[in-house]
Design a protein around this motif. Structure first.
Motif, mmCIF file in Angstrom:
data_model
loop_
_atom_site.group_PDB
_atom_site.id
_atom_site.type_symbol
_atom_site.label_atom_id
_atom_site.label_comp_id
_atom_site.label_asym_id
_atom_site.label_seq_id
_atom_site.Cartn_x
_atom_site.Cartn_y
_atom_site.Cartn_z
ATOM 1 N N VAL A 1 14.124 -9.944 -1.103
ATOM 2 C CA VAL A 1 12.885 -9.852 -1.297
ATOM 3 C C VAL A 1 12.662 -10.996 -1.777
ATOM 4 C CG1 VAL A 1 10.818 -9.144 -2.508
ATOM 5 C CG2 VAL A 1 12.739 -7.586 -2.148
ATOM 6 N N PHE A 2 11.638 -11.884 -0.732
ATOM 7 C CA PHE A 2 11.107 -13.207 -1.035
ATOM 8 C C PHE A 2 10.550 -13.144 -2.341
ATOM 9 C CE2 PHE A 2 11.057 -13.309 3.814
ATOM 10 C CZ PHE A 2 12.019 -14.537 3.945
ATOM 11 N N LYS A 3 10.713 -14.514 -2.969
ATOM 12 C CA LYS A 3 9.905 -14.845 -4.388
ATOM 13 C C LYS A 3 8.498 -14.768 -3.972
ATOM 14 C CE LYS A 3 13.790 -17.096 -6.854
ATOM 15 N NZ LYS A 3 14.791 -17.105 -5.731
ATOM 16 N N THR A 4 8.158 -15.486 -2.888
ATOM 17 C CA THR A 4 6.809 -15.665 -2.439
ATOM 18 C C THR A 4 6.075 -14.259 -1.963
ATOM 19 O OG1 THR A 4 7.322 -17.744 -1.609
ATOM 20 C CG2 THR A 4 5.297 -16.956 -0.829
ATOM 21 N N VAL A 5 5.028 -14.038 -2.592
ATOM 22 C CA VAL A 5 4.314 -12.750 -2.146
ATOM 23 C C VAL A 5 2.897 -13.339 -1.632
ATOM 24 C CG1 VAL A 5 2.979 -10.822 -3.317
ATOM 25 C CG2 VAL A 5 5.231 -11.455 -4.142
ATOM 26 N N ILE A 6 2.427 -12.734 -0.579
ATOM 27 C CA ILE A 6 1.421 -13.001 0.276
ATOM 28 C C ILE A 6 0.240 -12.070 -0.378
ATOM 29 C CG2 ILE A 6 0.045 -13.501 2.391
ATOM 30 C CD1 ILE A 6 2.604 -15.074 1.994
ATOM 31 N N TYR B 1 -1.087 -8.364 -1.285
ATOM 32 C CA TYR B 1 -0.765 -7.852 -2.580
ATOM 33 C C TYR B 1 -2.054 -8.377 -3.552
ATOM 34 C CZ TYR B 1 1.168 -8.376 -7.222
ATOM 35 O OH TYR B 1 1.552 -8.133 -8.629
ATOM 36 N N ASP B 2 -2.502 -7.370 -4.247
ATOM 37 C CA ASP B 2 -3.400 -7.639 -5.303
ATOM 38 C C ASP B 2 -2.916 -7.066 -6.593
ATOM 39 O OD1 ASP B 2 -5.663 -7.726 -6.741
ATOM 40 O OD2 ASP B 2 -7.027 -6.715 -5.375
ATOM 41 N N ILE C 1 4.665 -0.892 -5.835
ATOM 42 C CA ILE C 1 5.396 -0.895 -4.524
ATOM 43 C C ILE C 1 6.361 -2.404 -4.808
ATOM 44 C CG2 ILE C 1 4.899 -1.771 -2.249
ATOM 45 C CD1 ILE C 1 3.939 1.061 -2.524
ATOM 46 N N TYR C 2 5.778 -3.391 -5.336
ATOM 47 C CA TYR C 2 6.396 -4.486 -5.566
ATOM 48 C C TYR C 2 7.574 -4.209 -6.324
ATOM 49 C CZ TYR C 2 7.913 -9.221 -7.066
ATOM 50 O OH TYR C 2 8.760 -10.382 -7.150
ATOM 51 N N GLU D 1 0.864 -1.169 0.022
ATOM 52 C CA GLU D 1 0.043 0.246 0.043
ATOM 53 C C GLU D 1 0.926 1.198 0.096
ATOM 54 O OE1 GLU D 1 -3.179 0.006 2.802
ATOM 55 O OE2 GLU D 1 -4.232 -1.695 1.583
ATOM 56 N N TYR D 2 0.142 2.397 -0.082
ATOM 57 C CA TYR D 2 0.989 3.522 -0.327
ATOM 58 C C TYR D 2 2.023 3.875 0.391
ATOM 59 C CZ TYR D 2 2.001 8.498 -1.677
ATOM 60 O OH TYR D 2 2.339 9.641 -1.847
ATOM 61 N N PHE D 3 1.987 3.896 1.916
ATOM 62 C CA PHE D 3 2.520 4.320 2.793
ATOM 63 C C PHE D 3 3.686 2.956 3.061
ATOM 64 C CE2 PHE D 3 -0.545 7.069 3.886
ATOM 65 C CZ PHE D 3 0.205 8.466 3.546
ATOM 66 N N ALA D 4 3.895 2.036 2.220
ATOM 67 C CA ALA D 4 4.338 0.659 2.852
ATOM 68 C C ALA D 4 6.098 1.078 2.996
ATOM 69 C CB ALA D 4 4.608 -0.049 1.403
ATOM 70 N N LEU D 5 6.833 1.961 2.387
ATOM 71 C CA LEU D 5 8.068 1.929 2.527
ATOM 72 C C LEU D 5 8.461 3.057 3.516
ATOM 73 C CD1 LEU D 5 9.294 2.100 -1.229
ATOM 74 C CD2 LEU D 5 9.448 0.357 0.634
ATOM 75 N N GLU D 6 7.211 3.593 4.205
ATOM 76 C CA GLU D 6 7.612 4.684 5.199
ATOM 77 C C GLU D 6 8.010 3.795 6.686
ATOM 78 O OE1 GLU D 6 4.189 7.012 7.265
ATOM 79 O OE2 GLU D 6 4.633 8.475 5.607
ATOM 80 N N GLY D 7 8.986 4.222 7.085
ATOM 81 C CA GLY D 7 9.351 3.717 8.346
ATOM 82 C C GLY D 7 10.261 2.708 8.367
ATOM 83 N N ILE D 8 10.602 1.740 6.875
ATOM 84 C CA ILE D 8 11.479 0.885 6.930
ATOM 85 C C ILE D 8 12.946 1.295 7.139
ATOM 86 C CG2 ILE D 8 12.623 -0.415 5.051
ATOM 87 C CD1 ILE D 8 9.871 -1.474 4.014
ATOM 88 N N SER D 9 12.991 2.611 6.533
ATOM 89 C CA SER D 9 14.606 3.226 6.818
ATOM 90 C C SER D 9 14.632 3.479 8.414
ATOM 91 C CB SER D 9 14.603 4.803 6.217
ATOM 92 O OG SER D 9 13.852 5.524 6.787
#
Length: 255
Positions: A208-213, A186-187, A196-197, A151-159
């Motif tokens: 990044v895992f090959k598997t996506v949930i 993931y849709d 995002i992906y 989702e949009y804010f996905a990368l927020e906070g990862i740093s």
């Protein structure tokens, strides 16, 4: 000797607890001996594998604060090979009680030293914060799985999380590795999810895992029945995704 994997992301609602429950159940289904440790005061991992929170006598809180032997806090589940150390709402106050402890960042590490020979995998479900218990989990762990919501804010906070991991590697646990970034909810029909992906893949590449949930209603329904999705509906997309993730982790760790 087992492998200790923390599941961490201080951003809530990213599928961290869902992943802890269902990855643990999938690894157990694949005949690995697994211990799920619920280090989140909300105790959702505990109830998600069928533990009646109201009747828990010994929890991870007692191990941390009262130095109770971890074996006394282990509960079995309906899944063969899967045990759990449940959480308790008292864990909210544990960080304050830990402040005066010697080696307060090492408490969980010392607890798991008794257990690591008895399991193939110990999975720690961390709370959505970067407090002292999460620091303890990362200090005790061999690696960390970072769930990332599509989702949009996905990368927020990862740093911020990566910075915490860097500090822990430098000061407390030089062997800590990133097991992988896991894309959740993931849709494939949504352009944003694909963006995002691509972005996560570009930043973190082979981490990044090959598997996506994928988004799946059965994944959302299963916890209300106190069941991992593999017991609730073994043919569902969610069950198959987490089984694929478990296989990917086993393969990665048997190289």
């Amino acid at each position: 000797m087992g492998k200790i994997i923390a599941l961490a992301n201080q951003k809530g609602g990213v599928g961290k607890t869902t992943t802890a429950i269902n990855l643990a159940a999938s690894l157990a289904t694949l005949e690995k001996k697994v211990l799920l440790v619920d280090a989140d005061p909300q105790a959702n991992s505990s109830s998600g594998v069928g533990v009646d929170i109201a009747n828990v006598e010994t929890s991870v809180y007692d191990c941390i604060v009262s130095d109770i032997d971890a074996h006394e806090a282990i509960y079995t589940t309906d899944i063969e090979n899967l045990d759990v150390i449940p959480s308790h709402m008292d864990l909210v106050g544990a960080e304050i009680e830990m402040l005066n402890m010697a080696d307060r960042e090492q408490v969980l590490k010392n607890i798991f030293q008794q257990l690591v020979k008895e399991y193939d995998y110990i999975l720690i479900d961390c709370s959505p914060s970067l407090g002292l218990i999460t620091v303890n989990a990362l200090t005790a762990a061999d690696s960390v799985i970072i769930p990332v919501q599509c989702e949009y804010f996905a990368l927020e906070g990862i740093s911020k999380l990566l910075n915490t991991i860097r500090i822990i590697k430098k000061k407390l646990n030089p062997d800590l590795q990133i097991e992988g970034f896991l894309l959740t909810m993931y849709d494939g029909r949504l352009r944003l999810a694909n963006q995002i992906y691509s972005e996560v893949k570009k930043h973190f590449q082979e981490l990044v895992f090959k598997t996506v949930i994928q988004r799946n209603v059965k994944l959302s329904e299963a916890p209300s029945h106190g069941l991992p999705v593999i017991l609730y509906d073994s043919e569902s997309r969610g069950a198959l995704n987490y089984l694929a993730l478990a296989k990917e982790i086993i393969k990665k760790n048997t190289k």
